[in-house]
Design a protein around this motif. Structure first.
Motif, mmCIF file in Angstrom:
data_model
loop_
_atom_site.group_PDB
_atom_site.id
_atom_site.type_symbol
_atom_site.label_atom_id
_atom_site.label_comp_id
_atom_site.label_asym_id
_atom_site.label_seq_id
_atom_site.Cartn_x
_atom_site.Cartn_y
_atom_site.Cartn_z
ATOM 1 N N ALA A 220 8.883 18.004 -3.613
ATOM 2 C CA ALA A 220 8.554 17.520 -4.952
ATOM 3 C C ALA A 220 9.377 16.290 -5.332
ATOM 4 O O ALA A 220 8.877 15.378 -6.003
ATOM 5 N N GLN A 221 10.622 16.230 -4.873
ATOM 6 C CA GLN A 221 11.503 15.135 -5.279
ATOM 7 C C GLN A 221 11.369 13.892 -4.409
ATOM 8 O O GLN A 221 11.413 12.761 -4.922
ATOM 9 N N PHE A 222 11.141 14.087 -3.104
ATOM 10 C CA PHE A 222 11.223 12.950 -2.192
ATOM 11 C C PHE A 222 9.909 12.587 -1.496
ATOM 12 O O PHE A 222 9.685 11.413 -1.185
ATOM 13 N N ILE A 223 9.060 13.571 -1.223
ATOM 14 C CA ILE A 223 7.881 13.304 -0.397
ATOM 15 C C ILE A 223 6.656 12.956 -1.232
ATOM 16 O O ILE A 223 6.066 11.887 -1.074
ATOM 17 N N ARG A 224 6.265 13.832 -2.140
ATOM 18 C CA ARG A 224 5.036 13.599 -2.890
ATOM 19 C C ARG A 224 5.057 12.346 -3.763
ATOM 20 O O ARG A 224 4.012 11.712 -3.952
ATOM 21 N N PRO A 225 6.215 11.923 -4.320
ATOM 22 C CA PRO A 225 6.223 10.673 -5.096
ATOM 23 C C PRO A 225 5.823 9.440 -4.291
ATOM 24 O O PRO A 225 5.431 8.419 -4.868
ATOM 25 N N GLN A 226 5.910 9.497 -2.949
ATOM 26 C CA GLN A 226 5.541 8.349 -2.126
ATOM 27 C C GLN A 226 4.046 8.047 -2.182
ATOM 28 O O GLN A 226 3.612 6.966 -1.771
ATOM 29 N N ARG A 227 3.278 8.991 -2.694
ATOM 30 C CA ARG A 227 1.837 8.791 -2.849
ATOM 31 C C ARG A 227 1.529 7.497 -3.606
ATOM 32 O O ARG A 227 0.554 6.803 -3.301
ATOM 33 N N GLN A 228 2.362 7.177 -4.585
ATOM 34 C CA GLN A 228 2.091 6.016 -5.430
ATOM 35 C C GLN A 228 2.105 4.697 -4.662
ATOM 36 O O GLN A 228 1.517 3.709 -5.110
ATOM 37 N N TRP A 229 2.751 4.667 -3.495
ATOM 38 C CA TRP A 229 2.877 3.421 -2.752
ATOM 39 C C TRP A 229 1.773 3.243 -1.713
ATOM 40 O O TRP A 229 1.708 2.208 -1.062
ATOM 41 N N SER A 230 0.907 4.219 -1.567
ATOM 42 C CA SER A 230 -0.123 4.147 -0.531
ATOM 43 C C SER A 230 -1.294 3.285 -0.972
ATOM 44 O O SER A 230 -1.554 3.101 -2.171
ATOM 45 N N ASP A 231 -2.015 2.738 0.011
ATOM 46 C CA ASP A 231 -3.253 2.002 -0.244
ATOM 47 C C ASP A 231 -4.450 2.946 -0.293
ATOM 48 O O ASP A 231 -5.418 2.700 -1.008
ATOM 49 N N ILE A 232 -4.376 4.024 0.497
ATOM 50 C CA ILE A 232 -5.452 5.006 0.586
ATOM 51 C C ILE A 232 -4.835 6.403 0.528
ATOM 52 O O ILE A 232 -3.879 6.685 1.253
ATOM 53 N N VAL A 233 -5.362 7.248 -0.346
ATOM 54 C CA VAL A 233 -4.950 8.648 -0.397
ATOM 55 C C VAL A 233 -6.116 9.485 0.121
ATOM 56 O O VAL A 233 -7.231 9.393 -0.404
ATOM 57 N N ILE A 234 -5.863 10.288 1.148
ATOM 58 C CA ILE A 234 -6.909 11.091 1.776
ATOM 59 C C ILE A 234 -6.679 12.563 1.441
ATOM 60 O O ILE A 234 -5.621 13.115 1.747
ATOM 61 N N SER A 235 -7.668 13.182 0.824
ATOM 62 C CA SER A 235 -7.570 14.595 0.471
ATOM 63 C C SER A 235 -8.789 15.341 0.992
ATOM 64 O O SER A 235 -9.886 15.215 0.433
ATOM 65 N N PHE A 236 -8.615 16.078 2.073
ATOM 66 C CA PHE A 236 -9.661 16.990 2.533
ATOM 67 C C PHE A 236 -9.525 18.282 1.733
ATOM 68 O O PHE A 236 -8.401 18.758 1.504
ATOM 69 N N TYR A 237 -10.657 18.865 1.321
ATOM 70 C CA TYR A 237 -10.588 20.081 0.510
ATOM 71 C C TYR A 237 -11.851 20.913 0.720
ATOM 72 O O TYR A 237 -12.911 20.376 1.044
ATOM 73 N N PRO A 238 -11.747 22.231 0.533
ATOM 74 C CA PRO A 238 -12.906 23.101 0.773
ATOM 75 C C PRO A 238 -13.985 22.892 -0.292
ATOM 76 O O PRO A 238 -13.671 22.618 -1.453
ATOM 77 N N PRO A 239 -15.256 23.064 0.067
ATOM 78 C CA PRO A 239 -16.328 23.026 -0.927
ATOM 79 C C PRO A 239 -16.165 24.177 -1.919
ATOM 80 O O PRO A 239 -15.530 25.187 -1.621
ATOM 81 N N THR A 240 -16.729 24.012 -3.096
ATOM 82 C CA THR A 240 -16.659 25.053 -4.119
ATOM 83 C C THR A 240 -17.233 26.363 -3.588
ATOM 84 O O THR A 240 -18.325 26.386 -3.025
ATOM 85 N N GLY A 241 -16.471 27.423 -3.762
ATOM 86 C CA GLY A 241 -16.929 28.731 -3.315
ATOM 87 C C GLY A 241 -16.692 29.011 -1.850
ATOM 88 O O GLY A 241 -17.081 30.074 -1.351
ATOM 89 N N GLU A 242 -16.054 28.074 -1.134
ATOM 90 C CA GLU A 242 -15.786 28.261 0.298
ATOM 91 C C GLU A 242 -14.299 28.065 0.570
ATOM 92 O O GLU A 242 -13.894 27.264 1.402
ATOM 93 N N ASP A 243 -13.474 28.818 -0.145
ATOM 94 C CA ASP A 243 -12.028 28.647 -0.059
ATOM 95 C C ASP A 243 -11.470 28.933 1.328
ATOM 96 O O ASP A 243 -10.389 28.474 1.680
ATOM 97 N N ASP A 244 -12.201 29.716 2.133
ATOM 98 C CA ASP A 244 -11.716 30.041 3.475
ATOM 99 C C ASP A 244 -12.003 28.923 4.478
ATOM 100 O O ASP A 244 -11.515 28.959 5.607
ATOM 101 N N GLU A 245 -12.797 27.932 4.072
ATOM 102 C CA GLU A 245 -13.114 26.817 4.962
ATOM 103 C C GLU A 245 -11.873 25.953 5.156
ATOM 104 O O GLU A 245 -11.265 25.480 4.199
ATOM 105 N N THR A 246 -11.461 25.754 6.394
ATOM 106 C CA THR A 246 -10.267 24.951 6.677
ATOM 107 C C THR A 246 -10.530 23.881 7.718
ATOM 108 O O THR A 246 -9.595 23.231 8.175
#
Length: 221
Positions: A74-100
């Motif tokens: 929380a203190q050192f890693i996630r704040p680096q998001r602000q310096w990126s050109d592209i943020v990539i977030s893969f995530y499960p479809p709605t209702g398919e929480d077990d999809e990985t």
């Protein structure tokens, strides 16, 4: 006596790690900065799977280590998001929480810090419809305005072809990479039982990153 050979510099240097954007000197060293930001629940599942199957840890040990490191994340890693050109977030479809794996959606935050392909061409009368497999919109990320491109894991080849055409037509060197016959590994991922799955969100993400890598080489030519 062994002679040490002089290596030829590589055209591309890819660096990955947890603190790559932590200092200004480091940030200024990159042409393209990408930050991977899956939901924490999905990230935990990925790490448990890798560390139990490949590193010999128990699931309890992996989760305990994640909890121990959370304050540092929380203190050192996630704040680096602000310096990126592209943020990539893969995530499960709605209702398919077990999809990985193969049918994950992707959300791409595209900051104006580098010029992206003109994806506004995909906007059509169906834009904004929650049933659309591809969505483009404006948002704010860490209080800054950004474009957001979302592609569903269940999108069809026909639906993503237009996006691929936009990316590849703007960069001649990409055309051979976009050709699925000559590049059959594009968007391929191993399934949970070892089978090979096709992920169009992954393929588009790979093409966008490759697009920017090739764009960067043009600057120095």
């Amino acid at each position: 006596m062994k002679h040490r050979s002089i290596s030829t510099p590589n055209k591309f240097v890819i660096i990955e790690g947890l603190l790559g954007y932590s200092t200004r000197v480091a940030r200024d060293s990159y042409d393209v900065k990408v930050y991977l930001a899956p939901p924490e629940e999905l990230r935990t599942k990925w790490k448990v799977k890798r560390d139990t199957q490949k590193r010999g840890y128990s699931a309890e040990q992996v989760i305990a280590e994640l909890e121990k490191r959370e304050p540092d994340s929380a203190q050192f890693i996630r704040p680096q998001r602000q310096w990126s050109d592209i943020v990539i977030s893969f995530y499960p479809p709605t209702g398919e929480d077990d999809e990985t794996n193969g049918h994950l959606n992707v959300r791409l935050v595209l900051r104006p810090s580098i010029p992206h392909p003109d994806f506004t061409q995909i906007i059509n009368p169906g834009y904004g419809n929650s049933d659309s497999a591809i969505r483009l919109g404006l948002d704010r990320d860490m209080s800054k305005p950004v474009d957001v491109l979302e592609v569903d894991g269940h999108a069809t080849l026909e639906q993503v072809n237009k996006l691929e055409h936009i990316i590849c037509s703007d960069m001649p060197h990409l055309r051979s990479i976009c050709d699925r016959e000559s590049n059959p590994e594009l968007g391929k991922i191993a399934g949970t039982t070892g089978e090979t799955l096709q992920s169009y969100p992954l393929a588009l993400t790979q093409l966008i990153i490759t697009y920017h890598m090739l764009k960067a080489t043009q600057i120095y030519q």
